[in-house]
Each structure stands twice: as C-alpha cells, then as structure tokens.
Design an enzyme around this catalytic site. Structure first.
Site, mmCIF file in Angstrom:
data_model
loop_
_atom_site.group_PDB
_atom_site.id
_atom_site.type_symbol
_atom_site.label_atom_id
_atom_site.label_comp_id
_atom_site.label_asym_id
_atom_site.label_seq_id
_atom_site.Cartn_x
_atom_site.Cartn_y
_atom_site.Cartn_z
ATOM 1 N N PRO A 150 2.677 -6.442 0.905
ATOM 2 C CA PRO A 150 3.977 -6.949 1.206
ATOM 3 C C PRO A 150 4.530 -6.292 1.456
ATOM 4 C CG PRO A 150 3.247 -6.766 -1.017
ATOM 5 C CD PRO A 150 2.047 -6.362 0.311
ATOM 6 N N PRO A 155 0.703 -1.045 0.454
ATOM 7 C CA PRO A 155 -0.096 -0.118 -0.252
ATOM 8 C C PRO A 155 1.145 1.475 -0.232
ATOM 9 C CG PRO A 155 0.297 -0.672 2.567
ATOM 10 C CD PRO A 155 1.017 -1.699 1.369
ATOM 11 N N ARG A 205 4.688 2.181 1.242
ATOM 12 C CA ARG A 205 5.221 3.232 1.433
ATOM 13 C C ARG A 205 4.368 4.281 2.043
ATOM 14 N NH1 ARG A 205 7.201 0.455 -1.880
ATOM 15 N NH2 ARG A 205 8.636 0.125 -3.781
ATOM 16 N N ARG A 260 -7.973 -7.388 -0.988
ATOM 17 C CA ARG A 260 -8.139 -8.070 0.612
ATOM 18 C C ARG A 260 -9.559 -7.491 0.905
ATOM 19 N NH1 ARG A 260 -3.997 -5.614 -1.916
ATOM 20 N NH2 ARG A 260 -1.960 -5.983 -0.771
#
Length: 129
Positions: free
Chosen positions: A37, A2, A42, A73
């Site tokens: 992951p 994300p 960021r 998700r």
C-alpha cells in the site's frame, strides 16, 4: 509497510545523494503492482559516525539496507522487489564503487502482524473512489 532503512558510513556522505536514493526506492516500491500500500511506504537513511570496517587500516565504507515488510507476500513478490531494490542500490552507488572500497548489502525482514502496532491515516489519500 514496507519500511526501507539504509545505513551508510559518514565518509561517503558528500558523494552519495541519499535523498535521490530514497526517491528511487519509493518509486520502486510503488511500482510493485499493488504489492505494498502506497500510504504505508517509508524510506529513511541513517548516517553512521561510529563504525569499524575490516581491519580498520583503509578508508573503507559501507551501505546496508533493510527492507521490513509484513507477512503475506509470495516468494516471487519478495524476490522481485528485493532484486529490483538491490539493483537500484548498485546503480546508485556504481561510480563510488569504481573508485573506492565499498561494501553494499541488503536484507529482507518479514514479520507477522502480531506484535506490531500502527495508526495511519495516509492510506485514505490513496483509496480509490
């Protein structure tokens, strides 16, 4: 993904320790049990110099965050991470909220993989052998 983008008005920059907020955000995202992951996380901050809040008669301030994630998700995973991130924001800005006019907000943006282009070799550091 994300990506966490936080915008804040420049009239609070001396009081908010934005780098610590970004560290807390990344820690929260990493702690989501593999939902995201690590190599794709960021976070960044954008100081706003030009803005108008309400009627413009007070020295109001705001902090707005956007969490951008790729699709896939579950609703529970999205609710969990958004609730945790907004709690991080509320705790981080609690003292400032007590002493001045301040609006805090956060939104979730979810998009499909179509139309996104990525190249990232950071993921290699986090692959298990």
């Amino acid at each position: 993904m994300p990506h966490f983008i936080v915008e804040y008005t420049d009239n609070i920059k001396e009081e908010i320790d934005i780098l610590t907020l970004l560290e807390k955000v990344n820690s929260t995202l990493i702690a989501q049990n593999g939902t995201f992951p690590v190599g794709g996380i960021r976070s960044r901050a954008v100081e706003l110099k030009h803005y108008q809040i309400a009627d413009g008669k007070e020295d109001d301030a705001f902090v707005h965050a956007t969490l951008k994630i790729g699709s896939g998700r579950s609703p529970g995973e999205k609710d969990k991470v958004c609730n945790e991130l907004f709690e991080v924001m509320k705790e981080h800005f609690a003292c400032l909220f007590e002493k001045r006019y301040l609006a805090l907000s956060m939104e979730l943006m979810e998009f499909s993989e179509g139309g996104t282009y990525k190249q990232n070799n950071i993921h290699e550091r986090f692959k298990q052998s």
